[in-house]
Design a protein around this motif. Sequence first.
Motif, PDB file in Angstrom:
ATOM      1  N   GLY A  27       1.672  -6.919  -3.157  1.00  0.00           N
ATOM      2  CA  GLY A  27       2.860  -7.009  -2.082  1.00  0.00           C
ATOM      3  C   GLY A  27       2.920  -5.712  -1.246  1.00  0.00           C
ATOM      4  N   CYS A  28       3.937  -5.246  -0.612  1.00  0.00           N
ATOM      5  CA  CYS A  28       4.005  -3.999   0.317  1.00  0.00           C
ATOM      6  C   CYS A  28       4.203  -2.768  -0.573  1.00  0.00           C
ATOM      7  CB  CYS A  28       5.098  -4.334   0.990  1.00  0.00           C
ATOM      8  SG  CYS A  28       5.590  -2.987   2.395  1.00  0.00           S
ATOM      9  N   ILE A  29       3.011  -1.943  -0.505  1.00  0.00           N
ATOM     10  CA  ILE A  29       3.040  -0.812  -1.363  1.00  0.00           C
ATOM     11  C   ILE A  29       4.358   0.102  -0.994  1.00  0.00           C
ATOM     12  CG2 ILE A  29       1.601   0.427   0.139  1.00  0.00           C
ATOM     13  CD1 ILE A  29       0.355   1.649  -2.378  1.00  0.00           C
ATOM     14  N   ASP A  30       4.811   0.088   0.226  1.00  0.00           N
ATOM     15  CA  ASP A  30       5.948   0.889   0.412  1.00  0.00           C
ATOM     16  C   ASP A  30       7.026   0.840  -0.565  1.00  0.00           C
ATOM     17  OD1 ASP A  30       4.436   0.378   2.698  1.00  0.00           O
ATOM     18  OD2 ASP A  30       5.858   1.232   3.915  1.00  0.00           O
ATOM     19  N   VAL A  31       7.303  -0.520  -0.995  1.00  0.00           N
ATOM     20  CA  VAL A  31       8.386  -0.803  -1.841  1.00  0.00           C
ATOM     21  C   VAL A  31       7.954  -1.325  -3.361  1.00  0.00           C
ATOM     22  CG1 VAL A  31       9.944  -1.549   0.030  1.00  0.00           C
ATOM     23  CG2 VAL A  31       8.149  -3.347  -0.725  1.00  0.00           C
ATOM     24  N   ILE A  32       6.876  -1.844  -3.503  1.00  0.00           N
ATOM     25  CA  ILE A  32       6.527  -2.083  -4.897  1.00  0.00           C
ATOM     26  C   ILE A  32       6.220  -0.983  -5.596  1.00  0.00           C
ATOM     27  CG2 ILE A  32       5.799  -4.849  -4.367  1.00  0.00           C
ATOM     28  CD1 ILE A  32       2.788  -3.787  -4.787  1.00  0.00           C
TER      29      ILE A  32
ATOM     30  N   ARG B 278      -1.740   7.728  -0.350  1.00  0.00           N
ATOM     31  CA  ARG B 278      -2.605   8.152  -1.384  1.00  0.00           C
ATOM     32  C   ARG B 278      -1.815   8.539  -2.622  1.00  0.00           C
ATOM     33  NH1 ARG B 278      -6.835   8.677  -4.764  1.00  0.00           N
ATOM     34  NH2 ARG B 278      -7.335  10.809  -5.347  1.00  0.00           N
ATOM     35  N   ARG B 279      -0.452   9.295  -2.503  1.00  0.00           N
ATOM     36  CA  ARG B 279       0.103   9.714  -3.486  1.00  0.00           C
ATOM     37  C   ARG B 279       0.689   8.365  -4.305  1.00  0.00           C
ATOM     38  NH1 ARG B 279       2.461  13.404   0.353  1.00  0.00           N
ATOM     39  NH2 ARG B 279       3.835  11.970   1.021  1.00  0.00           N
ATOM     40  N   SER B 280       1.110   7.182  -3.328  1.00  0.00           N
ATOM     41  CA  SER B 280       1.649   6.129  -4.336  1.00  0.00           C
ATOM     42  C   SER B 280       0.436   5.515  -4.851  1.00  0.00           C
ATOM     43  CB  SER B 280       1.976   5.044  -3.047  1.00  0.00           C
ATOM     44  OG  SER B 280       3.167   5.678  -2.203  1.00  0.00           O
ATOM     45  N   LEU B 281      -0.654   5.387  -4.488  1.00  0.00           N
ATOM     46  CA  LEU B 281      -1.775   4.882  -5.387  1.00  0.00           C
ATOM     47  C   LEU B 281      -2.279   5.791  -6.456  1.00  0.00           C
ATOM     48  CD1 LEU B 281      -3.990   4.043  -2.061  1.00  0.00           C
ATOM     49  CD2 LEU B 281      -3.033   2.426  -3.709  1.00  0.00           C
TER      50      LEU B 281
END
Length: 338
Positions: free
Chosen positions: A207-212, A251-254
């Motif tokens: 999905g959209c990484i911003d939110v998931i 990068r932080r999210s991943l």
Amino acid sequence: MITYPSLEKGTTIGVTAPSSGLSDELHPLLNQAMERMEKEGYKVVCGKTPWTQHKAKSADAKVRAAEFNDMMKGQDIDIIIPPWGGELLIEMLPFVDYSIKKPKWILGYSDISVLLLAITLTTGMATAHGTNLIDLRGEETDAITAMWETVLSVPEGDSVLQHSSRKYQEKWDHENPSSHVYHLTEKTEWKTVSGQNEQIKGRLLGGCIDVIRHLVGTPFGHVEGFKKEHIPGEPLIWYLENCELNTADLRRSLVQMKLAGWFDGCSGILFGRSAANEPVGGYTVEDVYQDLAKELQIPIIYDIDCGHMPPQVTLINGAWAEVEVSGGKGTVLQHFKP
């Protein structure tokens, strides 16, 4: 085991807004979309939430959840297609009824992907990441977007093949509407970090990484539990698209997802095209992809037809997929494997 809903032409579409609704001046867009679906042979039942928008949401979280739950339970609703995404869908997740009696397709993207992923992870029911309702309002539908009907009509146990687009939309041009909503002007090229042709197989999630990313550490983001209960021993393919994050935030999210174990047993990652990915200190999105590929030792495919730069293929959370890239062109073969 994964449970797949089924779609038949002429069934009833339920329209609810679990994220953002439409302000008064945008109501004509919703009317156009519903009229187009009716001309295509569907019945349409629209709730109250799509018609309202206040303080970044269509309604209070409990109100949104109640309308969604009613549509999931209602015998007269066969598929749910929200008008579009938004910002604060995550608020309603605690109030969603996850005891699904009759599997139904839920189709959408952007903030809707929070609901899609949470439902698949929690229940094992497949959900559909693809077009939203507003983008189906045109007199015509481009060939890639139009595949949503074909994909959602596949019986359990069967397969469906989708191809990469020829051209994509670089930016919106609302002042000059086209017959099929989008302005597809730029040549599509699916790319790989390795620079070589790639093939990956596994169960799709994303999905959209911003939110998931905000599901990490919550009861609705238990990836390991989903794997053990529903797809034991099978690899994952993650598909991710970036709406607004710069490269450092991406990068932080991943890294957070990696540390949470979301990429354990992953056979590859797909990244959608993005108008975001603003470099930070010379750190580009290609650098992000290369770092991740090196750390995980898996293929990474990017600039695929997924997300906020349409058109996009319809990707089924929970389906077994075989993704191939060769010479800048891509295919996604999805098997509706229980």
